[in-house]
Design an enzyme around this catalytic site. Structure first.
Site, mmCIF file in Angstrom:
data_model
loop_
_atom_site.group_PDB
_atom_site.id
_atom_site.type_symbol
_atom_site.label_atom_id
_atom_site.label_comp_id
_atom_site.label_asym_id
_atom_site.label_seq_id
_atom_site.Cartn_x
_atom_site.Cartn_y
_atom_site.Cartn_z
ATOM 1 N N ARG A 217 0.827 -1.205 0.000
ATOM 2 C CA ARG A 217 0.000 0.000 0.000
ATOM 3 C C ARG A 217 0.869 1.267 0.000
ATOM 4 N NH1 ARG A 217 -4.709 2.206 2.453
ATOM 5 N NH2 ARG A 217 -4.935 4.047 1.174
ATOM 6 N N LEU B 233 -12.638 3.551 -1.833
ATOM 7 C CA LEU B 233 -12.581 4.724 -0.970
ATOM 8 C C LEU B 233 -11.455 4.622 0.062
ATOM 9 C CD1 LEU B 233 -14.015 7.330 -0.156
ATOM 10 C CD2 LEU B 233 -15.314 5.971 1.481
ATOM 11 N N ASP B 234 -10.621 5.636 0.102
ATOM 12 C CA ASP B 234 -9.551 5.731 1.109
ATOM 13 C C ASP B 234 -8.594 4.545 1.078
ATOM 14 O OD1 ASP B 234 -10.629 8.114 1.881
ATOM 15 O OD2 ASP B 234 -11.583 7.343 3.679
ATOM 16 N N GLU B 235 -8.548 3.847 -0.058
ATOM 17 C CA GLU B 235 -7.687 2.681 -0.137
ATOM 18 C C GLU B 235 -6.615 2.844 -1.206
ATOM 19 O OE1 GLU B 235 -7.646 -0.154 1.683
ATOM 20 O OE2 GLU B 235 -9.265 0.549 2.981
#
Lengths: 289, 289, 289, 289
Positions: A217, B233-235
């Site tokens: 990530r 979302l937000d990843e």
């Protein structure tokens, strides 16, 4: 954090509903008993109907002899009168501490090493491991090492053996990378605080291979959290946290190494603060004085 | 990060499968074209069969005129030969940037203010908000402010209006606390990088009232994450993160204030690095040179 | 920082005046020799007439055998042609390292412990101390301990004895809280890099009792600096620095304890980076790749 | 740090020689007056004969009316009896603050902007500058801007004019990158706390061009220190400090930019804590509650 101990230094920890006059009652009682307040930390979660927390360090000549009498006064004038929970501790009585560990040695070694240098105000009375690997390391420090294997499906038996070793013998258990989950029954029966350390990321990567997934990530910070153990795995009140900066150029292995560095720092701080009665539980949160 | 721009300074960004001879081919081509390499950052995810990333800043007299020719050489000698993706950029052509915001102004103001001070190598060409509140603030900086309300159930209409404003006009969108989720269709059609900022904790507190829940858990660090927006979302891939230390004595409101401070620092860094082509996407991760 | 070593991995360190074509020449020569560049870091202090620094890690099958030939090619095509200083290193040949220490053990123990865990790519070949106190600790790690007392007024004799132990036997000396100043003659004769660690504050408190004086000034950060030793005491090129937050509530003793924690972290990082040839001296500064 | 103000909230700051019974006397007096202690911080520099510091925040209905009476009680039962210095403050009476600045705007703008957002519990009543450059910026916030040039050799005249503006009108002066040294006479006559911000390095680089010299030494951390101004230039009690990580790849200009970022954060924190009476001077040190 100051940690210069003294035979006549005591601590009074008070918790309960906030109300007018508590601080005055506490300091009045200590003062009349001839105790000199060395430090006093106080926190109220809310001026109106909040929860009250106080940590007072005091000096009282001949504390050991006069302690019982002082405890009675406090129990009456503070505990009973205001409905507060009061605990008195002598600084010279260090918490008897068991460290539980599996195979990774970085947290264990850091604790033992700081302990020997006099940096941690605890007595490490035993190390328990589900693996025999670290026995020699531990015994070199003059500390008993007990090997309690946890066979598949035989955790209850293992916990019974652990309980025999721990029950009544320790005031604190530190899980220094102990990779087994302790049962709710075990926690309840042992009934002493248990501090655990685990890696933390922004955001969290639950489940397996967290470092690998953090790398995938592009995570820029690697962290660790020390918390009290509750039945909800890794969800207990947080004592201390810290992070270290990492980059894309680091391998997953390097991330783990940095993570280990943060883990041992964070765990050592958490254990040190607990040893000095600086960490007061507030529901699932903590007040750290 | 160095940011001293120059009219004849270019950047070459290369991505693709790693293989022997790539660095030599790139620097050879630049050298033969008369370009002097000012800085070169290179990263390989794995010596064997990894992914290769290179950011080269070079000085070439009369760059604007000779750029097309140089691009052809690079496309042939590097792109075609090694199967790599090559992008050439002129430093003096700043990325045209739209900032999208809702009501919270801390990130927006920090970006506008740094932009005016010359700290961010972008051109802020417009601000779009679903609320009219910040129009005066923005226009004071001489920047157009467009109010595009997002009525309940009418997001597609709003996105069409936003698209008309943005499409072809911007190279970058920054979500500076824009509280609406952009649809996958919108992201696909706009097809420029979008940077978002959001709070982060150790561990994460998903869902509503994260600061309140962080407080209830006794969290000691408050953080923020800047990332590229993807459909998840937000990843999306993380560009930058940071944290600040907090204590039990701080109210939820104070935690939010500290969080806002971290958010604006992290977002400003992420935008600045993106502006200088320092952030290369690597799947769902990033390489930040 | 990645540190996954390999028998066929080499490093090429290049320093000298920046000029067009250097990167192409280096990567061309490596490529023709059949070497695959694993990572390449390059830095130029100034696009016009600056100083150039490059660290290249490459994989070349049968490196040990083919090294001499490759060195010749590099010396001719890069060194002679561009007037650059080129150094080739094999990753598997770890730097033979002596640690010098006086009585404080925190830095020494941290290095030995990390070394044993495989975190530091060095070979610790001896520990030299002007006091006998730490002999047992050191020998427990299987490392020779030499006691070379430094009698008042007899430093030249002591340095002669130290020189006999070190000369030709080590590639690096680490001063892990060695409290004697090494003479300029000693540094010149030994002619290997020497890394020192010392406490640092904002601002500096020169002279005696720095922690006491830092406390008297209300200092909020305690730091440490690792640097190469030069004749100017504590003025050599800085490799790494870090700080930790402290408060008024901490005693001078507690500040020292925190300082010791930062010192061992900073020294370990500096030694680790030097071990991987990541630290290139640039006059009295450093480039850390 | 909590800062949720209330019309009936007061603060009691106590300083002086530590002795048994002080805390009890303070809390007893407040309690009898009907005040509920909201928070209490106490610090003793030494259990035996140390200096005592206490900050108490309390809630007392109708504080404004009953303040004088309470002050008398405290003066008698605490001040006179124990020889302590007692100061009472009402939270709703914000400190009237003048900001002095030269040409660099980053600290000024950050303070004005946080002030407008309600983050700083001060009233900014004027900005004084020895240059006219920032007048428009300041007046945009609705705050008076006074230009007081400091001609060469005419500092006494300038200070007289500044004194006319300040004397009696402010409770605090913040030097937000004001590049003139204030004379000892000026400090003495003005007699309000003055907070200054300046860059800090590990180690310090005294004199001209500190960033250039920090770069030449390879410094890895850039910092800032906020302190109270005393006659000894930059040597006053430290309120707050922080650092940010930098690298060799950053130009001197970039270091300055990072430095500016740290300066505004550190100054804002110092001013905010002072505004809430959290910073108690202790000789040339500070106690920050």
């Amino acid at each position: 954090m100051r940690g210069d101990e003294d035979t006549d230094v005591g601590r009074l920890i008070i918790k309960g509903p906030d109300q007018p006059g508590v601080v005055a009652a506490v300091s009045g009682a200590l003062s009349r008993a001839g105790a000199n307040i060395v430090s006093l930390d106080q926190f109220s979660s809310d001026p109106e109907g909040g929860r009250f927390f106080q940590r007072t360090e005091f000096h009282l000549p001949n504390l050991q002899v006069r302690r019982a009498e002082l405890e009675d006064v406090i129990a009456e004038e503070v505990g009973a009168k205001f409905g507060l929970h009061c605990t008195m501790l002598e600084v010279k009585r260090r918490k008897r501490t068991a460290i539980m560990v599996s195979k990774l040695d970085h947290c264990l070694m850091d604790l033992l090493w700081r302990h020997r240098r006099g940096e941690l105000a605890i007595d490490v009375t035993m190390v328990i491991s589900n693996h025999p690997d670290l026995s020699e390391e531990v015994r070199r420090f003059g500390i008993p090492f007990f090997h309690v294997p946890v066979a598949k499906g035989a955790k209850p038996e293992a916990e019974r053996e652990q309980m025999k070793l721990l029950k009544g013998n320790v005031d604190l258990v530190v899980l220094a990378r102990y990779m087994q989950i302790l049962s709710g029954d075990f926690l309840e029966e042992l009934a002493v605080p248990i501090i655990n350390i685990h890696h933390s990321f922004l955001p969290a990567f639950m489940g397996a291979s967290p470092y690998q997934r953090a790398k995938e990530r592009g995570v820029k910070l690697i962290g660790a959290t020390a918390h009290y153990v509750t039945e909800d795995l890794d969800e207990g009140p947080i004592i201390e946290q810290d992070v270290i900066r990492v980059s894309h150029a680091m391998s997953t292995k390097a991330l783990q190494r940095f993570g280990a560095d943060v883990e041992r720092q964070v765990l050592a701080r958490a254990v040190g603060w607990h040893a000095e009665d600086r960490v007061l539980r507030d529901g699932n949160s903590t007040v750290v004085f």
